[in-house]
Design a protein around this motif. Structure first.
Motif, PDB file in Angstrom:
ATOM      1  N   ALA A 197       2.728  -4.919  -6.053  1.00 30.70           N
ATOM      2  CA  ALA A 197       1.569  -4.245  -5.445  1.00 30.70           C
ATOM      3  C   ALA A 197       1.817  -3.932  -3.971  1.00 30.70           C
ATOM      4  O   ALA A 197       1.444  -2.865  -3.490  1.00 30.70           O
ATOM      5  CB  ALA A 197       0.315  -5.090  -5.616  1.00 30.70           C
ATOM      6  N   ARG A 246       0.615   3.211   2.362  1.00 30.23           N
ATOM      7  CA  ARG A 246       0.535   2.048   1.471  1.00 30.23           C
ATOM      8  C   ARG A 246      -0.609   2.262   0.489  1.00 30.23           C
ATOM      9  O   ARG A 246      -1.724   2.570   0.888  1.00 30.23           O
ATOM     10  CB  ARG A 246       0.315   0.769   2.267  1.00 30.23           C
ATOM     11  N   TYR A 247      -0.322   2.110  -0.782  1.00 32.85           N
ATOM     12  CA  TYR A 247      -1.310   2.362  -1.822  1.00 32.85           C
ATOM     13  C   TYR A 247      -2.529   1.457  -1.680  1.00 32.85           C
ATOM     14  O   TYR A 247      -3.653   1.885  -1.889  1.00 32.85           O
ATOM     15  CB  TYR A 247      -0.678   2.181  -3.208  1.00 32.85           C
ATOM     16  N   LEU A 255       7.412   6.377  -9.526  1.00 35.42           N
ATOM     17  CA  LEU A 255       6.725   5.815 -10.685  1.00 35.42           C
ATOM     18  C   LEU A 255       5.858   6.821 -11.429  1.00 35.42           C
ATOM     19  O   LEU A 255       5.776   6.793 -12.655  1.00 35.42           O
ATOM     20  CB  LEU A 255       5.845   4.645 -10.238  1.00 35.42           C
ATOM     21  N   LEU A 265       3.284   8.334  -6.779  1.00 34.32           N
ATOM     22  CA  LEU A 265       3.235   6.889  -6.584  1.00 34.32           C
ATOM     23  C   LEU A 265       4.664   6.396  -6.672  1.00 34.32           C
ATOM     24  O   LEU A 265       5.399   6.753  -7.598  1.00 34.32           O
ATOM     25  CB  LEU A 265       2.382   6.234  -7.676  1.00 34.32           C
ATOM     26  N   TYR A 266       5.059   5.601  -5.678  1.00 34.29           N
ATOM     27  CA  TYR A 266       6.422   5.068  -5.700  1.00 34.29           C
ATOM     28  C   TYR A 266       6.425   3.646  -5.183  1.00 34.29           C
ATOM     29  O   TYR A 266       5.456   3.179  -4.579  1.00 34.29           O
ATOM     30  CB  TYR A 266       7.376   5.970  -4.908  1.00 34.29           C
ATOM     31  N   ALA A 267       7.515   2.959  -5.464  1.00 39.44           N
ATOM     32  CA  ALA A 267       7.706   1.593  -4.982  1.00 39.44           C
ATOM     33  C   ALA A 267       8.954   1.578  -4.120  1.00 39.44           C
ATOM     34  O   ALA A 267      10.033   1.971  -4.580  1.00 39.44           O
ATOM     35  CB  ALA A 267       7.836   0.610  -6.139  1.00 39.44           C
ATOM     36  N   LEU A 303       3.948  -0.722  -3.378  1.00 39.48           N
ATOM     37  CA  LEU A 303       3.430   0.573  -3.814  1.00 39.48           C
ATOM     38  C   LEU A 303       3.036   1.443  -2.631  1.00 39.48           C
ATOM     39  O   LEU A 303       2.375   0.998  -1.699  1.00 39.48           O
ATOM     40  CB  LEU A 303       2.209   0.385  -4.717  1.00 39.48           C
ATOM     41  N   ARG A 304       3.446   2.710  -2.715  1.00 40.00           N
ATOM     42  CA  ARG A 304       3.113   3.674  -1.683  1.00 40.00           C
ATOM     43  C   ARG A 304       2.784   5.004  -2.335  1.00 40.00           C
ATOM     44  O   ARG A 304       3.198   5.279  -3.453  1.00 40.00           O
ATOM     45  CB  ARG A 304       4.265   3.835  -0.703  1.00 40.00           C
ATOM     46  N   GLU A 305       2.031   5.835  -1.609  1.00 37.63           N
ATOM     47  CA  GLU A 305       1.665   7.168  -2.072  1.00 37.63           C
ATOM     48  C   GLU A 305       2.312   8.205  -1.162  1.00 37.63           C
ATOM     49  O   GLU A 305       2.347   8.033   0.052  1.00 37.63           O
ATOM     50  CB  GLU A 305       0.159   7.382  -1.989  1.00 37.63           C
ATOM     51  N   PHE A 317      -1.569   2.170 -14.449  1.00 42.18           N
ATOM     52  CA  PHE A 317      -0.706   1.031 -14.186  1.00 42.18           C
ATOM     53  C   PHE A 317      -0.208   0.348 -15.457  1.00 42.18           C
ATOM     54  O   PHE A 317       0.904  -0.154 -15.490  1.00 42.18           O
ATOM     55  CB  PHE A 317      -1.416  -0.002 -13.303  1.00 42.18           C
TER      56      PHE A 317
END
Length: 131
Positions: free
Chosen positions: A81, A58-59, A108, A95-97, A84-86, A120
């Motif tokens: 927000a 989780r970002y 992303l 970076l993705y959602a 969002l994950r890395e 962002f």
């Protein structure tokens, strides 16, 4: 028993970052490294995210420390927000959602793991961190 598989989509910002990575590597006479990156995206990263959309960290597990980054996060659309994950793969951080409602994973951005941060403001056009 069939597995649930998410759809993985590449956003315009992700494709722009890939173009920038390609230009850099071609300029450094390392075009082969870009071909390797594309192969890894196709063979490993995208299939992993399709099968395991929460594979990445989780970002926001580690909140940004700068006021600027916190201000940018505050401008994201509702729920974005927390999605969002890395995902770290080789020298690259993505970076993705992972969107639960749609069953879609949106790639992303991608960057070399030593770059400073994600942009962002460019990922979600229409948000203005200055307001």
């Amino acid at each position: 028993m069939a597995e649930d598989v998410c759809r993985v989509e590449l956003t315009a910002s992700f494709l722009e970052r890939l173009d920038a990575i390609e230009a850099f590597l071609v300029n450094a006479d390392a075009a082969f490294a870009f071909d390797d990156l594309l192969s890894e995206l196709r063979a490993t990263v995208i299939p992993n995210l399709a099968r395991f959309p929460r594979i990445g960290r989780r970002y926001l597990d580690n909140l940004p420390q700068s006021a600027e980054a916190l201000a940018q996060l505050a401008t994201l659309p509702a729920g974005a927000a927390s999605a969002l994950r890395e995902y770290l793969h080789g020298d690259y951080l993505m970076l993705y959602a992972a969107m639960d409602a749609s069953g879609t994973v949106y790639l992303l951005s991608i960057r070399h793991h030593r770059q400073l941060s994600f942009d962002f403001a460019r990922l979600w056009p229409g948000t203005n961190p200055q307001t």
